[in-house]
Enzyme design. Structure first.
Site, PDB file in Angstrom:
ATOM      1  CD  GLU A  87     -26.114  82.762 -52.772  1.00 44.31           C
ATOM      2  OE1 GLU A  87     -26.672  82.256 -53.773  1.00 44.31           O
ATOM      3  OE2 GLU A  87     -25.536  82.080 -51.905  1.00 44.31           O
ATOM      4  CE  LYS A 283     -27.626  78.324 -54.981  1.00 42.44           C
ATOM      5  NZ  LYS A 283     -27.082  79.463 -54.247  1.00 42.44           N
ATOM      6  CG  ASP A 299     -28.290  79.650 -72.998  1.00 41.88           C
ATOM      7  OD1 ASP A 299     -28.753  79.608 -71.851  1.00 41.88           O
ATOM      8  OD2 ASP A 299     -28.894  79.229 -73.995  1.00 41.88           O
ATOM      9  CG  HIS A 396     -24.598  83.834 -46.373  1.00 39.75           C
ATOM     10  ND1 HIS A 396     -24.337  83.797 -47.714  1.00 39.75           N
ATOM     11  CD2 HIS A 396     -25.917  84.033 -46.247  1.00 39.75           C
ATOM     12  CE1 HIS A 396     -25.458  83.958 -48.385  1.00 39.75           C
ATOM     13  NE2 HIS A 396     -26.440  84.122 -47.504  1.00 39.75           N
TER      14      HIS A 396
HETATM   15  C1  MEV Z   1     -24.887  78.745 -51.176  1.00 36.20           C
HETATM   16  O1  MEV Z   1     -25.361  79.548 -52.240  1.00 36.20           O
HETATM   17  C2  MEV Z   1     -23.967  77.679 -51.698  1.00 36.20           C
HETATM   18  C3  MEV Z   1     -23.512  76.659 -50.658  1.00 36.20           C
HETATM   19  O2  MEV Z   1     -24.650  76.080 -50.013  1.00 36.20           O
HETATM   20  C4  MEV Z   1     -22.725  75.614 -51.405  1.00 36.20           C
HETATM   21  C5  MEV Z   1     -22.375  74.400 -50.566  1.00 36.20           C
HETATM   22  O3  MEV Z   1     -23.074  74.063 -49.611  1.00 36.20           O
HETATM   23  O4  MEV Z   1     -21.360  73.769 -50.933  1.00 36.20           O
HETATM   24  C6  MEV Z   1     -22.668  77.302 -49.591  1.00 36.20           C
END
Ligand code: MEV
Length: 448
Positions: A87, A283, A299, A396
């Protein structure tokens, strides 16, 4: 009628015959696909054999980018962290956070405990009080009959810590459990724990079948399964950053340090109370964690499963990280269970994983727990910093620009022009495609 797309004995075919069968039945351009799959084989046959040995039915290799994030200061030591991630922005975000905290005392990490867990789940229709009364004897038998497995681990300072008998019959008829904790030193310990547990199962079965305290109707015990638990809340590391608020500096959109600190804490608090936000928040943490876990051939599924259970430990799924602004200080921290190893498994078999560990100075499992959790916290810091200031899309999409240009088959010269053009503009797939079209048209006009 049997479909042509099914086969028996596939695993026995040679690698090339496996590919031939696949391309014939699943692709419209068999020769092209065959060539492509083979083009990703390693040039060195021996290295390819090692890689193939990690899995089954292998036909090619699936490549992922291997990047590094330098400048991580953790407990006063500097690390350059390897990251395997597909990513955009993740490595850049980790590097940015590392640099940000580098001159503010860096990150701190402290391992709280390193216990792993395993369970033997069994069904039994006997008198639990009797089993309890002879538990000491049973425990001795369990320990004695596993010494051939535990001897080496004991020499390294590990082994079986505690064994507990749990009555679950209130929740499920005849269901009991042996729950054991283990110290596995620098290894993740899955094979060690599972071998011990399977022996526990055999010992337990014969103990009940032969001990004089039980009558004939109590001799039959069924082991349902013997397996480690990937939930290891007592294999825990704490990581944190802190500094006086004013040392945080100034942020994009003219945001001062105090406003930043308060807004940042509010963002963490939202992830504490709302599971929808908590999932995305965590995430982001796992963006960092998984990339280093993968780079060291640990793992990542186990680490993820454990982290998410821990995030829901009080019954609601919440943020893994915490933040406070108190007495003029900003503090951002996380406790995270992480069962990882620096020996055993694939850690030294995977050639790049071995280099990853070398790059990190061949850390102990405890040290690696700290580094992994720090990268997760760093990732979270960068994500929240973007979210509460500029938003994440600006950075991004800038990172994603090269993927878009690759997708549109832009030439090197076009890439250069597009990147310059979008330096101060919002990137989107459509905007890039349209701008590329105007360049191509003007190029054609120049040529004719
Ligand atoms: C993107 O891979 C992860 C984010 O969405 C985490 C977040 O919102 O804190 C930027």
């Amino acid at each position: 009628m049997k479909s042509k797309k099914t086969i028996s004995g596939f695993s026995k075919l040679s690698k090339i015959d496996k590919i031939k069968w696949i391309v014939k039945h699943f692709f419209t351009e068999p020769d092209v696909v065959m060539h492509e799959l083979k083009s990703y084989w390693l040039a060195d046959d021996e290295q390819q054999r090692v890689l193939d040995g990690f899995s089954e039915n292998t036909i090619s290799n699936y490549y992922m980018p291997y990047g590094v994030a330098p400048n991580f200061v953790i407990n006063g030591q500097t690390y350059c962290v390897p990251m395997v991630i597909e990513e955009s922005s993740v490595v850049a975000a980790a590097s940015a956070a590392a640099k940000f905290w580098m001159d503010k005392g860096g990150f701190k990490a402290e391992v709280i405990d390193t216990q792993k867990v395993g369970q033997v789940h069994f069904s039994w229709n006997g008198d639990f009080q009797k089993l309890k009364s002879v538990f000491e004897e049973l425990e001795n038998a369990l320990r004695e009959e596993t010494t051939h497995i535990t001897a080496n681990m004991q020499k390294r300072g590990g082994g079986i810590l505690n064994i507990e008998l749990i009555d679950y019959t209130a929740a499920e008829e005849d269901y009991y459990q042996l729950k054991a904790t283990f110290e596995t030193c620098d290894s993740m310990g899955a094979n060690f724990i599972n071998s011990v547990l399977e022996q526990f199962g055999r010992t337990l079965t014969s103990f009940v079948a032969t001990h004089s305290v039980f009558n004939d109707s109590e001799r039959d015990l069924t082991v349902i399964m013997a397996i480690l638990s990937n939930y290891t809340p007592d294999c825990l590391v704490r990581v944190w950053v802190e500094c006086p608020i004013e040392k945080l500096g100034n942020f994009p959109e003219g945001m001062d340090a105090k406003t930043f600190a308060e807004k940042f804490c509010k963002a963490v608090q939202i992830a504490q109370i709302d599971p929808y936000r908590a999932t995305t928040h965590n995430k982001g943490i796992f963006n960092g964690i998984d990339s280093l876990v993968l780079a060291t051939a640990n793992d990542f599924r186990a680490i993820e499963a454990c982290g998410h259970t821990y995030a829901a430990r009080d019954g609601q799924y919440r943020s893994l990280s915490n933040c406070s602004v108190e007495n003029g200080r900003f503090k951002f921290w996380m406790d995270l269970p992480l069962a990882v190893g620096t020996v055993g498994g694939l850690t030294k078999l995977h050639p790049i994983a071995k280099r990853s560990l070398e790059l990190l100075g061949n850390p102990s499992a405890k040290e690696l727990m700290g580094i992994i959790a720090v990268v997760g916290l760093a990732q979270n810091f960068s994500a929240l910093r973007s979210l509460i200031t500029t938003g994440i899309q600006k950075g991004h999409m800038k990172m994603h620009l090269l993927n878009i240009l690759n997708h549109l088959n832009a030439t090197d010269a076009q890439v250069e022009k597009v990147v310059t053009h979008f330096e101060d503009k919002l990137v989107s797939f459509t905007a890039v495609r349209e701008y590329l079209a105007t360049i191509s048209t003007s190029e054609k006009m120049t040529i004719s």
